[in-house]
Design an enzyme around this catalytic site. Sequence first.
Site, PDB file in Angstrom:
ATOM      1  N   GLY A 154       0.803  -1.206  -0.254  1.00 26.29           N
ATOM      2  CA  GLY A 154       0.004   0.006  -0.021  1.00 26.29           C
ATOM      3  C   GLY A 154       0.750   1.388  -0.004  1.00 26.29           C
ATOM      4  O   GLY A 154       0.589   2.267   0.484  1.00 26.29           O
ATOM      5  N   SER A 161       3.913  -1.098  -5.899  1.00 28.87           N
ATOM      6  CA  SER A 161       3.460  -2.074  -6.597  1.00 28.87           C
ATOM      7  C   SER A 161       3.593  -3.487  -6.150  1.00 28.87           C
ATOM      8  O   SER A 161       4.202  -4.372  -6.831  1.00 28.87           O
ATOM      9  CB  SER A 161       4.155  -1.978  -8.283  1.00 28.87           C
ATOM     10  OG  SER A 161       3.696  -0.690  -8.786  1.00 28.87           O
ATOM     11  N   GLU A 201      -5.907  -8.054 -11.929  1.00 30.73           N
ATOM     12  CA  GLU A 201      -6.467  -6.723 -11.402  1.00 30.73           C
ATOM     13  C   GLU A 201      -7.861  -6.170 -11.710  1.00 30.73           C
ATOM     14  O   GLU A 201      -8.657  -5.864 -11.013  1.00 30.73           O
ATOM     15  CB  GLU A 201      -5.471  -5.256 -11.410  1.00 30.73           C
ATOM     16  CG  GLU A 201      -3.965  -5.756 -10.893  1.00 30.73           C
ATOM     17  CD  GLU A 201      -3.931  -5.270  -9.274  1.00 30.73           C
ATOM     18  OE1 GLU A 201      -4.634  -4.859  -8.853  1.00 30.73           O
ATOM     19  OE2 GLU A 201      -2.838  -5.462  -8.874  1.00 30.73           O
ATOM     20  N   ASP A 245       2.586  -1.167 -14.132  1.00 31.68           N
ATOM     21  CA  ASP A 245       3.163  -1.765 -13.021  1.00 31.68           C
ATOM     22  C   ASP A 245       3.740  -3.107 -13.096  1.00 31.68           C
ATOM     23  O   ASP A 245       4.653  -3.645 -12.840  1.00 31.68           O
ATOM     24  CB  ASP A 245       2.077  -1.968 -11.642  1.00 31.68           C
ATOM     25  CG  ASP A 245       1.753  -0.506 -11.300  1.00 31.68           C
ATOM     26  OD1 ASP A 245       2.390   0.570 -11.665  1.00 31.68           O
ATOM     27  OD2 ASP A 245       0.700  -0.420 -10.262  1.00 31.68           O
TER      28      ASP A 245
HETATM   29  C1  GLA Z   1      -1.021   2.713 -10.138  1.00 32.93           C
HETATM   30  C2  GLA Z   1      -1.870   1.864 -11.368  1.00 32.93           C
HETATM   31  C3  GLA Z   1      -0.984   2.090 -12.472  1.00 32.93           C
HETATM   32  C4  GLA Z   1      -1.077   3.687 -12.827  1.00 32.93           C
HETATM   33  C5  GLA Z   1      -0.623   4.498 -11.722  1.00 32.93           C
HETATM   34  C6  GLA Z   1      -0.536   5.847 -11.862  1.00 32.93           C
HETATM   35  O1  GLA Z   1      -0.071   2.082  -9.904  1.00 32.93           O
HETATM   36  O2  GLA Z   1      -1.596   0.494 -10.925  1.00 32.93           O
HETATM   37  O3  GLA Z   1      -1.646   1.399 -13.545  1.00 32.93           O
HETATM   38  O4  GLA Z   1      -2.256   4.105 -13.379  1.00 32.93           O
HETATM   39  O5  GLA Z   1      -1.355   4.308 -10.541  1.00 32.93           O
HETATM   40  O6  GLA Z   1       0.387   6.209 -12.846  1.00 32.93           O
END
Ligand code: GLA
Length: 383
Positions: free
Chosen positions: A120, A124, A158, A170
Amino acid sequence: MHDPAALRSMHLARFNAEPAIFVAPGRVNLIGEHTDYAEGFVMPVAINFATLAAISPRTDGKIVIYSENFGEEKAFDAGVTPKAHKDWSDYPMGVVAILSGEGHKFPGFSLTLWGDVPLGSGLSSSAALEVVTALAVLSLIGASYPGPQLARLCQRVENEFVGANCGIMDQFISANGKKDHALLLDCRDLSYRLAPIPENVAIVIANTMVKHSIAGGDYPTRRRESEAACAIIASHRPGVPFLRDATLEDLEKWGHEMEPKSLMRARHVISENLRTVAASEALLRGDMKELGRLMAEAHKSYSGDFEGSCVEADTMVDLAQDLPGLIGARLTGGGFGGCTVNLVEQKYAESFAKTLGERYAAKTGIVPEIHVCHASDGAHRME
Ligand code: GLA
């Protein structure tokens, strides 16, 4: 430390079977925020925080997953389509569900998971978990995918299983990152270019300790607001299915038809795409000053027009400004908390991290976690 031997012992002790071991990294995004789902550009780096997975087959038709981080074991029947439980096991089981939907048949297996990507925090952790699980379970059946396709499948975990409406950044960087490099990704066709990070530049990641969740309300709201602006542009100029195709002139012409918030979100996304391409060119020619300037502009736009920051992240960025060695600082990732990314001249990295931490604690009363990181390889088998 990413020690495959320690994970192997853990797996052997619990499951009494010799495992294969895989790793997938978390990421930090240097620039290009909320542009991926608009089919735009992003420039992330895979980092030396990662999730490791140990896997071995079973003969009892069960899928048994142990998470060392959660101290919890979960068992499922192989061959039964998994359902989301709204807990950590949705990520690995979502991978099984999506890959099964692609026609793969998985035997029972034991999977041990361990990771050090802070949860969090906008680094990622979930993408790392998906990508490492995908590599592990595919290895069981002797299957594999090219990195970009693997990333797309994990993004679907996701979107379709977990219920988080994220883009592909990510999962893509976790699967395709390269040591000592940043990756400029075109999220439209998934073509990418690697840009070396100069040896004398450190990546300092500063965790505000404010938790964020992309499954929470703010991320999808911002996404909807920016897409509403795109729909208005498209009603005049049909060649604009995504904000990637829009220009700042479009906003001048038709911005008055948009909700004020939509106009602001779109201005961020359109200008961020321009900045991201410029930033990758600056990095490729080694112009760190220009890269730092673009990162500063990106933060202003993310915090101002996109309203994707928070007081703590703005404070962390402000406090970095006059520290020796700073090249550029901005909030990274999905927003509303999490971490800032700071490019810092290597020789100042340790003192930068220390002073930034002290200043942030003094100003906010929160003790941050600050890490000097380096760009790492994408997901692969360790042993
Ligand atoms: C999160 C999402 C990504 C992207 C970012 C913002 O990490 O998982 O896909 O949209 O936010 O850039």
